[in-house]
Design a protein around this motif. Structure first.
Motif, short mmCIF file in Angstrom:
data_model
loop_
_atom_site.label_atom_id
_atom_site.label_comp_id
_atom_site.label_asym_id
_atom_site.label_seq_id
_atom_site.Cartn_x
_atom_site.Cartn_y
_atom_site.Cartn_z
N CYS A 271 0.84 -1.20 0.00
CA CYS A 271 0.00 0.00 0.00
C CYS A 271 0.88 1.25 0.00
CB CYS A 271 -0.93 0.01 1.21
SG CYS A 271 -0.05 -0.02 2.77
N TRP A 272 0.24 2.36 -0.34
CA TRP A 272 0.90 3.67 -0.26
C TRP A 272 0.38 4.35 0.99
CZ3 TRP A 272 4.08 6.24 -4.01
CH2 TRP A 272 4.40 7.56 -3.68
N ILE A 273 1.28 4.74 1.88
CA ILE A 273 0.88 5.37 3.14
C ILE A 273 1.11 6.87 3.02
CG2 ILE A 273 1.28 5.47 5.61
CD1 ILE A 273 2.13 2.57 5.51
N SER A 274 0.05 7.65 3.22
CA SER A 274 0.13 9.09 3.02
C SER A 274 0.90 9.78 4.13
CB SER A 274 -1.29 9.67 2.93
OG SER A 274 -1.89 9.74 4.21
N ASP A 275 1.18 11.06 3.93
CA ASP A 275 2.03 11.79 4.87
C ASP A 275 1.31 12.23 6.14
OD1 ASP A 275 0.46 13.59 3.55
OD2 ASP A 275 2.04 15.04 3.13
N ASN A 276 0.00 11.93 6.26
CA ASN A 276 -0.67 12.22 7.53
C ASN A 276 -0.69 10.99 8.44
OD1 ASN A 276 -2.53 10.66 6.22
ND2 ASN A 276 -4.23 12.10 6.37
N VAL A 277 0.17 10.03 8.12
CA VAL A 277 0.24 8.77 8.86
C VAL A 277 1.67 8.50 9.31
CG1 VAL A 277 0.01 6.26 8.62
CG2 VAL A 277 -1.74 7.76 7.67
N LEU A 278 1.80 7.96 10.52
CA LEU A 278 3.10 7.54 11.04
C LEU A 278 3.21 6.02 10.92
CD1 LEU A 278 3.45 9.75 14.24
CD2 LEU A 278 4.66 10.02 12.07
N ILE A 279 4.34 5.56 10.39
CA ILE A 279 4.60 4.13 10.19
C ILE A 279 5.43 3.64 11.37
CG2 ILE A 279 5.62 2.42 8.64
CD1 ILE A 279 5.41 4.66 6.44
N ASN A 280 4.95 2.60 12.05
CA ASN A 280 5.62 2.03 13.21
C ASN A 280 6.13 0.63 12.86
OD1 ASN A 280 4.39 3.84 15.78
ND2 ASN A 280 3.07 3.73 13.99
#
Length: 381
Positions: A271-280
């Motif tokens: 998936c593409w994770i947008s910049d309003n999301v933090l990846i942990n």
């Protein structure tokens, strides 16, 4: 619907404006709670219902809706925020409330299928006004053409599609139960210890950054994700569209960075994770589900540094103090959690299959290309 001209003889051609109206009745805000106030913020994308509102409006009155009205977020309609109301309440002006002019001509459940169809939503995107914050054009919406079967067939069509919804909801409820069971074990094993307590041997106080590698997603342009793409785009509150390229392929934990705080979920597909999301991404062995439930336990309100809208920073999240168990307990909890989440993934695969079948069947049923009597297999099969 009306775009398809080869309709059965006993069907009629009409428009949304001739068969429905926008509800404008008012309700006092003081009569509302966070559970029955609906805005575009707490309507979920992809027709996934609602969550409790974070706030109530600061005006004295808002539009009033009734149970079985159809609510539709009229901002950025490609988010597909549609809800068949399960209770009475009030909504913001950016949420359109649809109600049949005559219920003996248009069934409420059938109306919901019209509003939630991709044909209608694509129409609202194409006729929307504005660029930065596009809104559905109410006049254009009234002109949306629909094909109207006899009332008995409307009810039959709605019943077939509802069978899919019921099965999907059952699987979603099972997933919620499975996760709650795993979370209960987490609380029993780890929740009884607090910063400053005497800890078991090998346990220590550390920071969230000791167990997690934290990063932000990457922004996507509107023109990219309104088109059909291959990979899902994940925003702060869930899926917001699709793209042909992706950022993350491995299983990760994500949470909202701006706008929506406290939403934590697991992604295990490209998936593409947008910049309003933090990846942990867990950085120590056998800590994935410990990290997941640890993040879910945080008080996100205390981490909010935003003024105009909620915001958390990577630095603040990394600095949260946590209790880190020894590696043996981490591995034991991981092994205990895996079966729960494997079953959840199996259910999710079935949900995706049911959703795809339902969404493929919907336009065919509502155009008359497929008749209810000819369906050999439904969600109950």
């Amino acid at each position: 619907m009306g775009i398809e001209k080869n309709i059965p003889e006993d069907w009629g051609e009409t428009t949304l404006g001739e068969t429905t109206y926008f509800v404008s009745d008012k309700i006092n805000t003081e009569e509302l709670t966070i559970n029955n106030y609906i805005s575009t913020e707490n309507l979920l994308s992809d027709k996934k219902g609602i969550v409790a509102s974070s706030t109530l409006p600061n005006v004295s009155k808002v539009n009033s809706f009734k149970k079985e009205d159809v609510l539709f977020s009229n901002i950025r309609t490609y988010f597909k925020k549609v809800w068949f109301a399960s209770k009475d309440g009030g909504s913001s002006n950016d949420v359109l409330i649809f109600r049949p002019v005559k219920e003996d001509c248009l069934n409420k459940h059938f109306l919901y299928r019209i509003i939630s169809s991709d044909v209608f939503i694509d129409y609202t995107v194409k006729t929307a006004k504005g660029t930065k914050m596009p809104r559905g054009d109410k006049n254009a919406i009234k002109l949306f053409p629909i094909n109207l079967p006899p009332l008995s067939e409307q009810k039959a069509i709605a019943k077939v599609l509802t069978a899919f919804d019921d099965k999907i909801e059952l699987l979603q409820a099972q997933n919620k139960t499975l996760e709650t069971m795993a979370q209960t074990i987490f609380k029993e094993w780890f929740g009884k210890y607090h910063i400053g307590d005497e800890l078991p041997e090998g346990w220590r106080v550390g920071k969230y950054s000791d167990i997690i590698k934290l990063s932000s997603g990457k922004g996507v342009k509107k023109t990219e994700y309104v088109n059909n793409g291959k990979y899902k785009i994940i925003g702060a509150n869930g899926i917001i569209g699709r793209l042909n390229k992706f950022l993350i392929e491995e299983k990760v934990i994500v949470t909202g960075r701006v706008g929506t705080l406290g939403t934590v979920f697991i992604l295990n597909q490209p998936c593409w994770i947008s910049d309003n999301v933090l990846i942990n991404q867990p950085s120590i062995d056998h800590s994935f589900y410990f990290s997941y439930f640890t993040l879910k336990s945080f008080n996100f309100s205390s981490l909010n540094t935003g003024s105009t809208q909620p915001l958390i920073t990577q630095g603040d999240l990394k600095s949260v103090e946590i209790i880190i168990p020894n590696s043996f307990i981490l591995e034991e909890f991981e092994n205990m959690s895996v079966p729960f989440f494997e079953k959840i993934q199996i259910n999710n695969t079935q949900i995706q299959s049911l959703t795809k079948t339902r969404d493929t069947l919907l336009p065919k049923l509502m155009s008359g290309k497929v008749r209810v009597n000819n369906i050999k297999q439904t969600a109950d099969a």
